[in-house]
Design a protein around this motif. Structure first.
Motif, short mmCIF file in Angstrom:
data_model
loop_
_atom_site.label_atom_id
_atom_site.label_comp_id
_atom_site.label_asym_id
_atom_site.label_seq_id
_atom_site.Cartn_x
_atom_site.Cartn_y
_atom_site.Cartn_z
N GLY A 519 0.81 -1.20 0.00
CA GLY A 519 0.00 0.00 0.00
C GLY A 519 0.85 1.26 0.00
N PHE A 520 0.48 2.24 -0.83
CA PHE A 520 1.19 3.51 -0.92
C PHE A 520 0.22 4.63 -0.55
CE2 PHE A 520 3.00 0.65 -4.11
CZ PHE A 520 4.34 0.64 -3.72
N ASN A 521 0.52 5.31 0.52
CA ASN A 521 -0.29 6.43 0.98
C ASN A 521 0.46 7.72 0.64
OD1 ASN A 521 -1.87 8.28 2.29
ND2 ASN A 521 -2.05 7.11 4.19
N PHE A 522 -0.01 8.41 -0.40
CA PHE A 522 0.68 9.61 -0.89
C PHE A 522 0.21 10.83 -0.08
CE2 PHE A 522 0.63 6.60 -4.38
CZ PHE A 522 1.94 6.66 -4.83
N ASP A 523 1.18 11.66 0.27
CA ASP A 523 0.92 12.79 1.15
C ASP A 523 0.85 14.09 0.34
OD1 ASP A 523 0.59 14.35 3.42
OD2 ASP A 523 2.75 14.52 3.75
N GLY A 524 -0.30 14.77 0.43
CA GLY A 524 -0.40 16.09 -0.17
C GLY A 524 -0.75 16.09 -1.64
N ALA A 525 -1.10 17.25 -2.15
CA ALA A 525 -1.53 17.38 -3.54
C ALA A 525 -0.41 17.05 -4.52
CB ALA A 525 -2.04 18.80 -3.79
N HIS A 526 0.83 17.36 -4.15
CA HIS A 526 1.95 17.10 -5.05
C HIS A 526 2.62 15.75 -4.77
CE1 HIS A 526 1.58 21.14 -6.59
NE2 HIS A 526 1.61 21.62 -5.35
#
Length: 552
Positions: A519-526
């Motif tokens: 699982g990849f939890n991407f942080d923030g809009a960028h």
């Protein structure tokens, strides 16, 4: 922990393939398939220390003389001809598909005939399959062969004697006179007394594999108990036993098996890795076709005889499938085999992590084989048991046979694609970006995802040893297969967006049984930062680490 395929390539598979011109285990409750067939639930394989049992299972049985031998291949029969119900078997396969149970193959042999031979996508019958700890039962068998050939004197031969060592002579580290008492039988029954720490991550096994000489590592272990006094499930001890076989016979287990076991049984393909000194892994990673796993069970059902030839002594089969030591479960332990000895009918099994099984019920003249990538056999065992109706033939059921065949055919095909969900805006933002990952036990250094279409992505994984894997990922619920995984075998990947910020994909080694959910939890809009969580399903182990974007 085997990680995402070591990239050994097809050459490793080709070297290990045997061409005859003629062809970890985790602490969870598991279920004895044939005990369920007999309407008896067995919660086995959760291991721990307990005192040895003096009891012996009643192992006197005589399998009916077969009309043929499956050396060149199994003959088939309708289930009804062998007392099984085709409709109930079809129900079992349908349940597996409906519940998405991670079963790879299911075979049933009765009275010497193959009545069910089912494979579930993405596994297929053309591939060999990792036996995991079922390998321990094959190691035990080969010890019996070595004794039969006079290479090992008996199960009572001291272990150190085979290596020309003695604790008193200072030939091993952690000198302890108790080491001199360790016999071959103690290793076979997991009662050596060597300090072997297991736990969810097989600590001692992992430490052994990081050493330069695996057999020496185990010989040098300190003692934690008097030999023969307590059961301690120890994969490293089985590798030490493989080293003893190599020392006694002058050949590693794969070479011995090729000559004395695989060739007479008609087993053409076998993959069995070896340690840095050439000793075959004694505890696991032997790969065979499921139909050939069934031959191992059938050999034991026939007391060690194959087509008129004695492969291993009848007394060895009896001793191996007798209860030598009690565990803290309902199954006892024999010589590398799990034994259901307390109740009728008598059942013995070779068991491996992830659901690998060779189960034998002599009184019903039946062998069941299962392979998988992390499931509990009890999920299908009760349904399978309902199919066993009689010891005599049942009335023919052509409609049921046709329905069963249709279900077998459907199981081998990819599932119908799911409706493709629109990609979230973040997919475009991260597509093509490279993420440099924090230190982790997988040896994974970099990651890049590219979302080429709504139905498929491409992942590129970079490793510390300079390996790189570029693989397609199905986004429609169907795993995309790609070659070049561990031992050159295929892997399958599928993924989905769990939320606007979280992408998850499954990396399934299929024939090598390890199955990872990443699982990849991407942080923030960028999405300059991400949290990674990896779970290996067959062992339950989990790791977490971070990553940061290097940009596109």
């Amino acid at each position: 922990m085997e990680i995402l395929g070591k990239g050994n390539g097809s050459r490793a598979y080709a070297r290990a393939r045997y061409n005859n011109p003629a062809r970890h285990y985790r602490r969870v409750a598991v279920v004895s398939i044939l005990a369920l067939v007999a309407v008896s639930l067995l919660a086995g394989c959760q291991v721990g220390d307990s005192a040895p049992a003096a009891q012996q299972a009643t192992t006197s049985w005589v399998a009916p003389a077969p009309g043929y031998w499956p050396t060149g291949g199994w003959r088939t029969s309708t289930p009804e001809q062998q007392g099984l119900d085709s409709d109930k078997l079809a129900d079992t396969l349908g349940y597996v598909r409906q519940k998405e149970i991670n079963l790879h193959s299911l075979l049933v042999v009765r009275n010497g005939y193959l009545v069910l031979d089912a494979y579930f996508y993405p596994f297929n019958q053309e591939s060999v399959h990792d036996l995991a700890s079922v390998t321990k039962s094959v190691t035990s068998l080969l010890v019996g062969v070595a004794i039969q050939e006079g290479k090992i004197s008996s199960v009572h031969q001291p272990l150190l004697q085979l290596f020309g060592n003695s604790s008193a002579g200072g030939n091993t580290a952690n000198n302890d006179l108790r080491k001199d008492k360790i016999t071959i039988e103690h290793l076979l029954t997991m009662t050596s007394g060597l300090d072997c720490k297991k736990g969810a991550d097989e600590q001692t096994l992992n430490e052994m594999r990081q050493s330069g000489d695996w057999v020496r590592f185990m010989l040098d272990r300190p003692m934690s108990a008097e030999p023969g006094t307590s059961f301690n499930y120890c994969s490293g001890g089985m590798h030490l036993l493989s080293g003893a076989v190599s020392r006694a016979t002058g050949a590693n287990e794969l070479d011995l098996a090729r000559r004395a076991l695989f060739q007479p049984l008609g087993i053409r393909d076998a993959v069995w890795p070896s340690d840095p000194q050439g000793v075959s892994y004694g505890w696991g990673d032997l790969h065979l076709h499921p139909v050939d796993m069934a031959k191992i069970g059938y050999l034991y059902l026939n007391k060690g005889v194959w087509d008129g030839k004695r492969i291993v002594a009848e007394s060895w089969v009896d001793a191996s499938t007798a209860a030598h030591v009690a565990t803290d479960e309902e199954s006892d332990y024999g010589y590398g085999w799990w034994v259901k000895s307390h109740d009728e009918p008598f059942v013995f099994e070779a068991r491996g992590r992830g659901g690998q099984r060779i189960s034998v019920m002599p009184s019903k003249n039946i062998v069941v084989v299962m392979t998988g990538g992390g499931f509990e056999p009890g999920d299908v065992g009760a349904l399978l048991g309902a199919a066993l109706k009689s010891d005599a033939p049942l009335p023919e059921n052509p409609d049921g046979v046709a329905r069963l065949q249709a279900t077998v055919d459907a199981s081998a095909k990819p599932p119908a694609p799911l409706a493709i969900q629109p990609l979230p805006p973040l997919a475009s933002a991260i597509s093509g970006s490279t993420y440099r990952l924090g230190t982790n036990p997988l040896g994974l250094e970099t990651l890049s995802l590219r979302f080429r279409t709504e139905g498929e992505a491409l992942v590129t994984l970079g490793f510390k040893d300079n390996r790189s894997e570029e693989r397609p990922v199905g986004l429609d619920g169907v795993a995309r297969l790609s070659p070049g995984g561990k031992l050159g075998l295929d892997v399958g990947l599928k993924g989905h967006w769990e939320s606007e910020q979280v992408f998850v994909f499954d990396y399934d080694e299929i024939s090598n049984i390890n199955s990872y959910r990443i699982g990849f939890n991407f942080d923030g809009a960028h999405a300059e930062r991400l949290d990674v969580e990896v779970t290996e399903r067959t062992s339950g182990s989990q790791v977490k680490f971070e990553g940061r974007s290097d940009g596109k």
